[in-house]
Design an enzyme around this catalytic site. Structure first.
Site, PDB file in Angstrom:
ATOM      1  N   GLY A  10      83.629   6.385  28.665  1.00  0.00           N
ATOM      2  CA  GLY A  10      82.713   7.029  27.734  1.00  0.00           C
ATOM      3  C   GLY A  10      82.144   6.091  26.687  1.00  0.00           C
ATOM      4  N   HIS A  13      59.309  14.433  30.327  1.00  0.00           N
ATOM      5  CA  HIS A  13      58.426  13.448  30.965  1.00  0.00           C
ATOM      6  C   HIS A  13      58.256  12.194  30.098  1.00  0.00           C
ATOM      7  CE1 HIS A  13      55.081  14.272  28.208  1.00  0.00           C
ATOM      8  NE2 HIS A  13      55.577  15.498  28.199  1.00  0.00           N
TER       9      HIS A  13
END
Ligand SMILES: CC(C)(COP(=O)(O)OP(=O)(O)OC[C@H]1O[C@@H](n2cnc3c(N)ncnc32)[C@H](O)[C@@H]1OP(=O)(O)O)[C@@H](O)C(=O)NCCC(=O)NCCS
Length: 220
Positions: free
Chosen positions: A81, A148
């Site tokens: 992590g 996007h």
């Protein structure tokens, strides 16, 4: 180098590759289950801090990093992590000739025009939309949304349920906390932390920790 989803799919079609997961902690266990959900076999975990032979999720810890020194090229999933540590380990594994494909949970939706780097892991229900770029070793944690044209730096971590508006940018090794939001076109520099639930409106300079709505630098 970044790969299209098409390439990721080709990696998925490798007949039942046997995978090692580097890291047997909480994050590593989630990664192992993503790898299994992709239809691959996890042979076991690599972890310097857990004794070899320990069972984790019913799978063996095979040894520490040195276990891989003597192995022929293996397929490895990154289960660390901490962003800086994950970067260091990934680069070492690549230098040794091990393979770090991207692992995408089957419930995630990745645009065919998005590009993904080596070692990217997408947890369940992630969405990555058109022409986003996600660089090497980034974690796309559970149900995060990458809109996007976003650019995610290498070894960044997008925590569960965070949301990035169109064209937002996240620097290398930056951690976006759980449920945080980056408005469209917001930019967060390298090695930053955005606190859980925070909202970044515009720009965060490299190295800062920011919290709140709107997000402001944390001063102690
Ligand atoms: C931002 C963060 C790194 C700060 O941690 P820290 O340095 O230990 O800071 P502290 O807990 O000592 O808090 C310092 C101050 O910031 C505030 N603060 C901390 N996190 C905050 C957050 N996410 N939003 C708003 N305020 C926050 C605290 O209330 C405290 O305020 P005070 O000084 O007025 O009392 C941490 O709180 C955080 O949000 N981490 C993200 C964790 C996460 O998303 N994990 C998901 C893993 S999958």
């Amino acid at each position: 180098m970044l790969f299209s989803l098409h390439t990721v799919h080709i990696l998925r079609r490798v007949p039942s590759p046997r995978v090692l997961v580097f890291g047997a902690g909480g994050h590593g266990r989630v990664v192992a289950e993503v790898v299994q959900a992709c239809g691959h076999t996890v042979d076991g975990f690599i972890d310097d801090g857990v004794p070899a032979g320990t069972q984790v999720l019913g799978l063996p810890v095979l040894g520490g990093a040195s276990f891989l020194d003597s192995q022929p090229s293996r397929v490895v999933a990154l289960g660390i992590g901490h962003n800086g540590t994950r970067q260091r380990i990934a680069r070492r594994l690549q230098a040794q000739g091990h393979q770090l494909p991207a692992f995408i949970h089957p419930s995630s939706v990745i645009s065919p025009t998005a590009l993904l780097g080596a070692g990217v892991v997408a947890m369940p229900r992630v969405v990555v939309n058109a022409e986003a770029r996600v660089h090497d070793g980034a974690i796309l944690n559970t149900a995060c949304v990458v809109e996007h044209d976003c650019v995610i730096g290498e070894f960044a971590h997008l925590s569960p349920q965070c949301g990035l508006g169109g064209g937002a940018q996240v620097g290398a090794r930056t951690h976006i906390g759980i449920g945080a939001t980056l408005l469209h076109l917001a930019r967060v520099g390298d090695d930053c932390v955005v606190g859980g639930g925070s909202v970044v409106l515009k720009h965060v300079a490299a190295g800062l920790t920011v919290v709140g709505v709107p997000a402001r630098p944390l001063t102690k």
